[in-house]
Design an enzyme around this catalytic site. Structure first.
Site, short mmCIF file in Angstrom:
data_model
loop_
_atom_site.label_atom_id
_atom_site.label_comp_id
_atom_site.label_asym_id
_atom_site.label_seq_id
_atom_site.Cartn_x
_atom_site.Cartn_y
_atom_site.Cartn_z
N LEU A 84 5.05 4.58 6.71
CA LEU A 84 4.88 3.47 5.79
C LEU A 84 4.74 4.07 4.40
CD1 LEU A 84 4.52 0.39 5.65
CD2 LEU A 84 2.06 0.73 5.97
N ASP A 85 5.52 3.55 3.46
CA ASP A 85 5.52 4.07 2.07
C ASP A 85 4.12 4.30 1.55
OD1 ASP A 85 8.12 4.40 1.42
OD2 ASP A 85 8.37 2.46 0.46
N SER A 86 3.96 5.31 0.71
CA SER A 86 2.66 5.53 0.07
C SER A 86 2.30 4.34 -0.81
CB SER A 86 2.69 6.81 -0.76
OG SER A 86 3.72 6.76 -1.73
#
Length: 372
Positions: A84-86
């Site tokens: 999951l994207d930062s």
């Protein structure tokens, strides 16, 4: 017995009890096996969240030894089921013990998101963390325009993944190569599936996709509203197939070749001229390999403008939901995770085909696939 010796004995007994308790917690931790979900906040990477979780558990069990270079015999196997994207928040599915072997199923399963996009601006990363690469006017874009465009991105579509992604070229992530200034060839569009996509809010330049939204609104008795009104009036409150709970109804309307199902909370006025309709709008639901960042970027282009993601939240991954299953950081304890594993066990299919669920990676590694 001299007081000093009594104190020493008491202290020694306390140390032994503490050691015994620590040993019990360690045994419990190393016996954990299965899948559960944690909440990942906006900012850290998925890998750093996993490392933080692992460190907290090992510290609680008395097994954390930063100076140890070799892997201890009690090594804790832990991994996650999809990056999951930062810059994104939400559900991160975690596998522990033998549960790491099941993480591959999380990549193939469906996922749900809510996303806030901004019209008139494009970035190299397709989200707010990137450098602005383009700006275009958006004043002429209406809510109807956006809703019409969304229909083109529902179902089986072709989507080109962003350059800033975990996809690899020559064994290295594309995002790493791009950051190093290496020219990277864009990956070709690939087939993805969008199961549901809806506009929750539109306040230019911002628009929100997905999210369960219950909005009370009054309607005049004309057109589709009249059809809903008529259908509700014909309902027998005793028919459980129509009336779900008290004044909550499931209403299905068919118009031409389209079918609409509404979740309605009805409050008739004395004249029966106005009623209140509550509509549930589903999250953006998609299959594996789908990028919400690419979706928002493509929506901007389709509107003859540009767009980028401002906020992104994963609300569901496989059977795990943000509301019901995700453990926040204050719940990252051995006992809480043991309870969560037990609660989540019914959500998972029977282990009749374990071989099909192998990720092909060592159990302790995170699964390197990006779905956002």
């Amino acid at each position: 017995m001299p007081p000093g010796r009594a104190l020493m004995c008491g202290t020694g007994r306390g140390v032994l009890l503490e050691a015994a308790a620590s040993t019990a917690v360690a045994a419990q931790l190393l016996s954990l096996s299965g899948l559960f979900a944690v909440y990942k906040s906006k900012g850290p990477t998925s890998a750093s969240v996993l490392n933080q979780l692992k460190a907290k558990l090992l510290a609680e069990a008395g097994l954390l030894n930063p100076g140890m270079k070799r892997r201890p015999p009690h090594y804790l196997k832990i991994g996650h089921g999809g990056i999951l994207d930062s810059a994104a928040a939400g559900v991160l599915v975690v596998g522990i013990g033998k549960g790491t072997k099941k993480l591959g199923s999380m990549l193939a399963g469906s996922k749900k998101y809510t996303a806030v996009g901004e019209l008139g601006k494009a970035t190299d990363t397709f989200d707010s963390t990137g450098k602005v690469t383009e700006e275009k006017p958006y004043d002429g874009i209406t809510q109807e325009d956006l809703e019409h465009v969304l229909q083109k991105f529902t179902g089986s579509i072709m989507q080109a993944p962003p350059l800033y992604s975990a996809l690899k070229m020559g064994g290295q992530r594309l995002s790493t190569l791009v950051k190093e200034g290496i020219i990277v060839e864009a990956k070709p569009p690939r087939p993805v599936v969008v199961y549901s996509l809806a506009l929750k809010n539109f306040k230019p330049p911002l628009f929100t996709l997905g999210g369960v939204h219950y909005a009370s609104a009054s309607f005049s008795l004309s057109g589709v509203e009249m059809a809903v009104k008529s259908k509700l009036m014909d309902m027998n409150p005793r028919e459980s197939s129509c009336k779900l709970d008290k004044d909550l109804y499931a209403v299905t309307l068919k118009r031409a070749d389209c079918s609409f199902t509404f979740l309605c909370k009805v409050d008739f006025c004395a004249t029966l001229a106005i009623y209140h309709l509550t509509v549930a709008i589903p999250d953006v639901e998609c299959g594996g390999g789908f990028y919400v960042r690419s979706l928002v970027n493509d929506i901007g282009k389709e509107l003859s403008s540009c767009a980028t993601v401002q906020e992104l939240t994963r609300t569901k991954q496989g059977p795990f939901t943000l509301e019901e299953h995700a453990l926040y950081e204050d719940k990252w304890t051995v006992d809480e995770i043991a309870q969560s594993l037990e609660r989540c066990m019914p959500l998972l299919p029977a282990e009749s085909s374990r071989k099909k669920l192998k990720t092909g990676l060592p159990e302790e590694h995170t699964v390197s696939c990006e779905d956002k």
